[in-house]
Motif scaffolding. Sequence first.
Motif, mmCIF file in Angstrom:
data_model
loop_
_atom_site.group_PDB
_atom_site.id
_atom_site.type_symbol
_atom_site.label_atom_id
_atom_site.label_comp_id
_atom_site.label_asym_id
_atom_site.label_seq_id
_atom_site.Cartn_x
_atom_site.Cartn_y
_atom_site.Cartn_z
ATOM 1 N N LEU A 95 0.852 -1.174 0.000
ATOM 2 C CA LEU A 95 0.000 0.000 0.000
ATOM 3 C C LEU A 95 0.899 1.238 0.000
ATOM 4 C CD1 LEU A 95 -2.932 1.168 0.658
ATOM 5 C CD2 LEU A 95 -2.185 1.068 3.034
ATOM 6 N N SER A 96 0.654 2.157 -0.904
ATOM 7 C CA SER A 96 1.431 3.402 -0.885
ATOM 8 C C SER A 96 0.884 4.332 0.189
ATOM 9 C CB SER A 96 1.373 4.103 -2.244
ATOM 10 O OG SER A 96 0.077 4.648 -2.458
ATOM 11 N N ASN A 97 1.732 5.210 0.687
ATOM 12 C CA ASN A 97 1.264 6.188 1.661
ATOM 13 C C ASN A 97 0.271 7.143 1.022
ATOM 14 O OD1 ASN A 97 1.923 9.108 3.138
ATOM 15 N ND2 ASN A 97 1.564 7.360 4.509
ATOM 16 N N ALA A 136 -7.709 4.961 10.895
ATOM 17 C CA ALA A 136 -6.347 4.439 10.763
ATOM 18 C C ALA A 136 -6.246 3.562 9.526
ATOM 19 C CB ALA A 136 -5.976 3.610 11.999
ATOM 20 N N VAL A 137 -5.120 3.640 8.853
ATOM 21 C CA VAL A 137 -4.809 2.747 7.731
ATOM 22 C C VAL A 137 -3.454 2.116 8.018
ATOM 23 C CG1 VAL A 137 -4.272 2.586 5.266
ATOM 24 C CG2 VAL A 137 -6.164 4.035 6.038
ATOM 25 N N VAL A 138 -3.424 0.795 7.927
ATOM 26 C CA VAL A 138 -2.174 0.055 8.095
ATOM 27 C C VAL A 138 -1.819 -0.628 6.788
ATOM 28 C CG1 VAL A 138 -2.577 -0.315 10.567
ATOM 29 C CG2 VAL A 138 -3.263 -2.078 8.927
ATOM 30 N N ASP A 139 -0.536 -0.949 6.631
ATOM 31 C CA ASP A 139 -0.096 -1.660 5.433
ATOM 32 C C ASP A 139 -0.309 -3.163 5.594
ATOM 33 O OD1 ASP A 139 2.042 -2.611 6.991
ATOM 34 O OD2 ASP A 139 3.493 -1.237 6.107
ATOM 35 N N GLU A 140 0.164 -3.930 4.643
ATOM 36 C CA GLU A 140 -0.046 -5.386 4.638
ATOM 37 C C GLU A 140 0.620 -6.087 5.815
ATOM 38 O OE1 GLU A 140 3.940 -4.881 2.908
ATOM 39 O OE2 GLU A 140 2.066 -3.760 2.751
ATOM 40 N N SER A 141 1.557 -5.434 6.456
ATOM 41 C CA SER A 141 2.228 -6.006 7.618
ATOM 42 C C SER A 141 1.640 -5.499 8.935
ATOM 43 C CB SER A 141 3.725 -5.673 7.576
ATOM 44 O OG SER A 141 4.323 -6.282 6.448
ATOM 45 N N GLY A 142 0.615 -4.666 8.854
ATOM 46 C CA GLY A 142 -0.033 -4.152 10.047
ATOM 47 C C GLY A 142 0.588 -2.902 10.626
ATOM 48 N N HIS A 143 1.530 -2.302 9.895
ATOM 49 C CA HIS A 143 2.182 -1.081 10.374
ATOM 50 C C HIS A 143 1.370 0.143 9.964
ATOM 51 C CE1 HIS A 143 5.662 -3.324 11.629
ATOM 52 N NE2 HIS A 143 5.710 -3.887 10.435
ATOM 53 N N LEU A 144 1.227 1.084 10.881
ATOM 54 C CA LEU A 144 0.451 2.283 10.628
ATOM 55 C C LEU A 144 1.057 3.083 9.478
ATOM 56 C CD1 LEU A 144 -1.955 3.930 11.724
ATOM 57 C CD2 LEU A 144 -0.319 5.153 13.168
ATOM 58 N N LEU A 196 -11.923 -2.918 7.899
ATOM 59 C CA LEU A 196 -12.096 -3.542 6.587
ATOM 60 C C LEU A 196 -10.737 -3.776 5.930
ATOM 61 C CD1 LEU A 196 -14.965 -1.281 5.178
ATOM 62 C CD2 LEU A 196 -15.192 -3.575 6.153
ATOM 63 N N PRO A 197 -10.593 -4.931 5.259
ATOM 64 C CA PRO A 197 -9.352 -5.147 4.518
ATOM 65 C C PRO A 197 -9.277 -4.210 3.305
ATOM 66 C CG PRO A 197 -10.858 -6.999 4.226
ATOM 67 C CD PRO A 197 -11.510 -6.043 5.170
ATOM 68 N N ILE A 198 -8.086 -3.845 2.929
ATOM 69 C CA ILE A 198 -7.869 -3.043 1.717
ATOM 70 C C ILE A 198 -7.318 -3.980 0.659
ATOM 71 C CG2 ILE A 198 -6.641 -1.100 0.683
ATOM 72 C CD1 ILE A 198 -6.436 0.087 3.542
ATOM 73 N N VAL A 199 -8.082 -4.136 -0.413
ATOM 74 C CA VAL A 199 -7.710 -5.045 -1.497
ATOM 75 C C VAL A 199 -7.591 -4.232 -2.780
ATOM 76 C CG1 VAL A 199 -8.418 -7.081 -2.811
ATOM 77 C CG2 VAL A 199 -8.895 -6.960 -0.350
ATOM 78 N N VAL A 200 -6.445 -4.350 -3.434
ATOM 79 C CA VAL A 200 -6.203 -3.665 -4.698
ATOM 80 C C VAL A 200 -5.786 -4.712 -5.718
ATOM 81 C CG1 VAL A 200 -4.790 -1.942 -5.890
ATOM 82 C CG2 VAL A 200 -5.523 -1.531 -3.530
ATOM 83 N N ASP A 201 -6.477 -4.746 -6.837
ATOM 84 C CA ASP A 201 -6.197 -5.715 -7.897
ATOM 85 C C ASP A 201 -6.164 -7.146 -7.357
ATOM 86 O OD1 ASP A 201 -6.020 -3.656 -9.791
ATOM 87 O OD2 ASP A 201 -3.867 -3.408 -9.446
ATOM 88 N N GLY A 202 -7.095 -7.451 -6.455
ATOM 89 C CA GLY A 202 -7.203 -8.794 -5.902
ATOM 90 C C GLY A 202 -6.168 -9.139 -4.839
ATOM 91 N N GLN A 203 -5.340 -8.175 -4.455
ATOM 92 C CA GLN A 203 -4.274 -8.412 -3.479
ATOM 93 C C GLN A 203 -4.555 -7.652 -2.179
ATOM 94 O OE1 GLN A 203 -1.407 -10.370 -4.034
ATOM 95 N NE2 GLN A 203 -2.492 -10.991 -5.877
ATOM 96 N N LEU A 204 -4.418 -8.349 -1.059
ATOM 97 C CA LEU A 204 -4.557 -7.700 0.237
ATOM 98 C C LEU A 204 -3.341 -6.817 0.473
ATOM 99 C CD1 LEU A 204 -6.057 -7.481 2.989
ATOM 100 C CD2 LEU A 204 -4.662 -9.421 3.744
ATOM 101 N N VAL A 205 -3.577 -5.503 0.648
ATOM 102 C CA VAL A 205 -2.462 -4.575 0.822
ATOM 103 C C VAL A 205 -2.528 -3.804 2.145
ATOM 104 C CG1 VAL A 205 -2.018 -4.324 -1.658
ATOM 105 C CG2 VAL A 205 -3.606 -2.746 -0.502
ATOM 106 N N GLY A 206 -3.574 -4.047 2.942
ATOM 107 C CA GLY A 206 -3.668 -3.333 4.211
ATOM 108 C C GLY A 206 -5.042 -3.442 4.821
#
Length: 141
Positions: free
Chosen positions: A10-12, A36-44, A106-116
């Motif tokens: 996920l880009s900032n 809050a938005v976290v990346d695929e590793s759970g980091h803010l 909610l999960p963030i999914v872009v182009d079928g990929q979980l990114v955050g």
Amino acid sequence: MTAVRTRPALSNDLARAIVDAALAAARETELRFAVAVVDESGHLSAFARMDGSGLMTIQIAQDKAYTAAAFGLSTTDWHEFVENDAQLAPGARTGIDRLVTFGGGLPIVVDGQLVGGVGVSGGHWSDDVKIAEAGLAAIAA
């Protein structure tokens, strides 16, 4: 054997766009939220707390985002999953660090990929879900 793996990230810029879209929806209500938005590793990656939102909304929003990113499952779906499992129900909420089992993550999914994940706290869980969904609309924009 592959020594390194590549994961979509996920880009900032997108994280901030999600927070901004969620805040725009939140301003249309009488409630005050933290987002809050976290990346695929759970980091803010991005966060905002509206003036007047409760102190606990800070941690709850981050933990909702973390839960959604960690499992690729909304926190609402986690509630259903836990409630319907006799062994998991008594221990999951207290035994799994940062697990949130009520709506607003909610999960963030872009182009079928979980990114955050995105997490919202400040209203009833159903209000939190609506604001999180508004944030995710930024992906299509």
